[in-house]
Design an enzyme around this catalytic site. Structure first.
Site, PDB file in Angstrom:
ATOM      1  N   ASP A 286       0.859  -1.177   0.000  1.00 59.49           N
ATOM      2  CA  ASP A 286       0.000   0.000   0.000  1.00 59.49           C
ATOM      3  C   ASP A 286       0.903   1.238   0.000  1.00 59.49           C
ATOM      4  OD1 ASP A 286      -2.156   1.684  -0.076  1.00 59.49           O
ATOM      5  OD2 ASP A 286      -3.236   0.748   1.560  1.00 59.49           O
TER       6      ASP A 286
HETATM    7  C1  NOJ Z   1      -3.909   4.028   0.043  1.00 60.34           C
HETATM    8  C2  NOJ Z   1      -5.115   3.158   0.143  1.00 60.34           C
HETATM    9  O1  NOJ Z   1      -5.098   2.426   1.346  1.00 60.34           O
HETATM   10  C3  NOJ Z   1      -5.241   2.177  -1.008  1.00 60.34           C
HETATM   11  O2  NOJ Z   1      -6.457   1.502  -0.896  1.00 60.34           O
HETATM   12  C4  NOJ Z   1      -5.119   2.903  -2.308  1.00 60.34           C
HETATM   13  O3  NOJ Z   1      -5.295   2.006  -3.371  1.00 60.34           O
HETATM   14  C5  NOJ Z   1      -3.754   3.569  -2.359  1.00 60.34           C
HETATM   15  N1  NOJ Z   1      -3.677   4.535  -1.284  1.00 60.34           N
HETATM   16  C6  NOJ Z   1      -3.493   4.255  -3.679  1.00 60.34           C
HETATM   17  O4  NOJ Z   1      -4.236   5.381  -3.808  1.00 60.34           O
END
Ligand code: NOJ
Length: 756
Positions: A286
């Site tokens: 993530d």
């Molecule tokens: C953080 C989020 O937790 C995730 O779900 C998302 O896909 C990413 N950022 C990218 O934006």
């Protein structure tokens, strides 16, 4: 020896088959890997945010120049938040034309509920229990995004969510692993289609692996501590379903799970996902989650974090910028192996080949297609269809709804009534601001009635700049209430549109108080003083606490954040042109003190007689609150009514190799055509590990005309009765089972059988 060889060969073939590896692609991947330098390999494992939008903590100034340079040197395998054919072509051109091997980028994007045309938030779509429509919605979103250059979505989020304080409940399918698994499959298939290389299909991503939805106290990014029983029986099933449906990528999660940050969790990513489940796509971290292991106190520094992440099975680094900085020296120092790097790169390249990017890196970059597809009639109509199906009727006393179409004076009141932003929900990075159809606009299509609009109170003080800003709620300006009361006084019926601002749920939007924010409750009560004929339309991204409304307001419609077509969808339901059929995918609590609340709780040793008082205080309960939710999981009304016959079982003993068919006859006993979600729950009475009091194990959406009836059958087999037991084995255990079939998770209609 020969036997062993045969066995190994067989296992290998079997895996190849199970993983559905394409030998032609595998040999291309291997040939390419042979040509790559270690820097180029590590480059493939590096994902950069684009230069235009941000969906995580803001990157440092000056990053962009360095990123462009690295892109041209082949040190980038993927970008996110680059969108639109022009932007995508710009970065793809650099990757393809300026780098030594010309390996195309995979372009990721948070296509969570639609692209430019916004569909209902996933929690809302889940309330439809309509798998075909959910699949179709993902298909249309993929089509629109793919036409804008995107070939990979960071969806579906398949986290099970039991705590409405957590803002991201809006992004998932709610509290139940069975429903969540079915929806995960529908969404993966919708995004990916039958063939990933077709122009309208994109790679999907099951996230957040794993346990993120169990963040303690519902506070985003918080620690997660759950046992193996909950992990395997509740959290993992939708991920497994997504993997079995062929999802091409996984994203890990920010949280630590029982002390190990998921980003470095070998048990999760290597043992379960890549080994037991045979997953052969890749795992992306993530946003910054590799770096965050330093803050977790798990990694000593950036380099150590990189080592732990790769060892733990994270193949691609999203925005930590650690892999390109440290993997090479980690390799030279013998801290990571080249085979681990090769494995990650192989997985990433495989998906790029499957997407057809090597054949044509500009496959997703066609300006004419982009123009034709973006906001096309097909996509807009799809969003409207999904929106109507997502609405849940929570209360309809004395059949206040549907509204009469003529000769009524209607007051439309509330801060969300004319709001063209909030219905877009949280993940709408590609949508124009203010582009949703408001309920005011939707209501204006019905011209037979007189419509007056009053805002009543403002919900927010200023429109947040977007993703990054805290929402500033109006807590002290009551000035509009009087005009709203006047409007209500002079009307036959009042429609109050209340709830959460679009950015009040979603990532980083946990709330400790999940009632109607700001002055909305004051407004509601003031209006109620002068006119009791109120229909409350809720717009929100999570279950809210609605006790007062439930007690006083005759009709309540849960419309969530429904996306671009919100106003049309709600108006059509209010006027009865669409008969609501949604059912709640999450329990609605009576108070925050009940959280987390979910229907499939394990049996306690002190359940109380019939779930109630057993004559003393010594049973599992609150002294000041009921145990039950205000509205249970699976609950939702219709403008018609349904009756259920008793349950028939084809047998009351299930022997080895046999199934049992459970059936009921469902009849539309009202005077409108309507849809009902017929729900099957099972209870396993005793087992080697404590089981839930009941669990959803089947459902069918059936449409019936007035007076029409239909026999609904569910097949119960051993697989359906299996669970992760005390020995850590997924199997069914002999014993007594109860079958419940009915209209929601409270249903009392039951029958029983014995598993031999
Ligand atoms: C953080 C989020 O937790 C995730 O779900 C998302 O896909 C990413 N950022 C990218 O934006």
């Amino acid at each position: 020896m020969k036997k062993l060889f045969l066995f190994v060969f067989f296992v290998h073939l079997n895996n190849l088959f199970a993983q559905q590896l394409d030998p032609a692609i595998e040999s291309k991947v291997n040939a390419l890997i042979d040509q790559m330098t270690i820097e180029e390999k590590i480059g493939q494992m590096n994902q950069y945010n684009g230069f235009w939008n941000v969906t995580g903590p803001t990157p440092k100034e000056g990053d962009a120049a360095e990123k462009f340079q690295n892109l041209a040197s082949g040190l980038v395998g993927s970008m996110l938040n680059v969108r639109g054919v022009e932007e995508v072509r710009e970065v793809q051109k650099i990757a393809v034309e300026q780098t030594r091997l010309g390996i195309p980028l995979i372009i990721g994007f948070d296509l969570i509920h639609g692209y430019k045309t916004v569909s209902p938030i996933p929690l809302a779509e889940s309330a439809s229990w309509d798998l075909e429509s959910i699949k179709r919605s993902a298909e249309l979103a993929a089509k629109e995004a793919a036409a804008a250059g995107i070939n990979w979505t960071f969806a579906p989020m398949v986290d099970i969510t039991r705590d409405a304080r957590w803002g991201r409940v809006m992004e998932g399918a709610g509290e139940d692993p069975f429903l969540g698994s079915q929806i995960a499959i529908a969404r993966v298939k919708g995004f990916q289609g039958e063939d990933l290389s077709l122009p309208g299909t994109i790679a999907a991503c099951a996230k957040h692996f794993a346990g993120y939805g169990f963040a303690e106290a519902g506070r985003d990014y918080n620690t997660v501590d759950i046992g193996l029983n909950t992990l395997h029986n509740m959290v993992l099933p939708p991920f497994k379903a997504a993997a079995d449906a062929g999802v091409r990528t996984f994203m890990n999660s920010f949280n630590d799970l029982n002390g190990i940050p998921s980003t470095a969790d070998r048990y999760l990513q290597r043992d379960i996902l890549k080994k037991d489940w045979n997953f052969n796509g890749f795992v992306v971290s993530d946003w910054g989650s590799i770096r965050e292991m330093i803050d977790h106190g798990y990694a000593k520094d950036r380099k150590h974090a990189g080592e732990l992440a790769l060892k733990g099975g994270s193949d691609m680094d999203m925005e930590s910028l650690i892999y390109i900085e440290h993997l090479k020296s980690l390799l030279e120092e013998g801290k990571v192996k080249v085979s681990e790097i090769n494995d990650a790169v192989r997985r990433i390249l495989r998906v790029k080949f499957e997407l057809g990017l090597f054949e044509d890196p500009y496959r997703y970059c066609n300006e004419t297609r982009e123009q034709l597809v973006t906001g096309s009639k097909e996509i807009v109509e799809g969003a409207l269809d999904m929106a109507k199906k997502s609405i849940v009727l929570l209360k309809n006393h004395d059949k206040l709804l549907p509204l009469k179409k003529k000769d009524q004076k209607i007051a439309l009141i509330g801060p969300l009534a004319a709001d063209k932003n909030s219905p877009l929900g949280n993940w709408r990075i590609a949508a124009e601001n203010e582009s949703a159809i408001s309920l005011l606009e939707g209501m204006k299509n019905y011209k037979g009635n007189e419509l007056i609009y009053e805002q009543g109170v403002r919900l927010i003080n200023k429109i947040p700049a977007g993703f990054h800003e805290e929402v500033d709620i109006n807590e002290d300006d009551y000035s509009g209430i009087e005009a709203a009361v006047r409007a209500a006084e002079n009307s036959d019926i009042v429609i109050m549109v209340l709830g959460e601002y679009g950015f009040q749920s979603g990532e980083g939007r946990s709330r400790a108080h999940i009632d109607l924010p700001g002055l909305q409750q004051d407004l509601l009560e003031a209006v109620y003083e002068v006119n009791k004929n109120i229909v409350l339309v809720l717009m929100n991204g999570r279950p809210l606490i609605l006790n007062w409304a439930d007690e006083h307001i005759p009709a309540i419609l849960e419309s969530w954040h429904l996306g671009s077509q919100s106003g049309h969808a709600i108006a059509q339901v209010l006027y009865g042109d669409y008969n609501p059929s949604g059912k709640l995918p999450m329990s609605f609590p009576r108070s925050e003190g009940q959280l987390p609340i979910y229907y499939n709780q394990k049996s306690t040793g002190r359940p109380g007689a019939n779930g109630g008082d057993n004559g003393s205080v010594f049973w599992s309960h609150y002294g000041d609150e009921k145990n039950s939710p205000l509205y249970p999981f699976g609950f939702g009304l219709s403008y018609t009514t349904f009756s259920y016959s008793d349950i028939q079982l084809s047998n009351d003993i299930m022997n080895d190799g046999e199934d049992i068919i459970a059936s009921v006859i469902v009849k539309n006993t009202g005077n409108k055509t309507g849809k009902e979600v017929v729900q099957l729950y099972l209870k396993d009475h005793y087992a080697s590990a404590v089981r839930p009091t009941r669990e959803l194990k089947g459902f069918e959406l059936v449409e019936l005309k007035p007076g029409e009836s239909k026999k609904i059958e569910f097949k119960i087999n051993r697989q359906l009765l299996s669970f992760y037991n005390a020995l850590g084995v997924w199997e069914a255990e002999k014993g007594d089972f109860t079958v419940f079939i009915g209209t929601d998770s409270n249903t009392k209609r039951k029958a029983s059988f014995v598993l031999n």
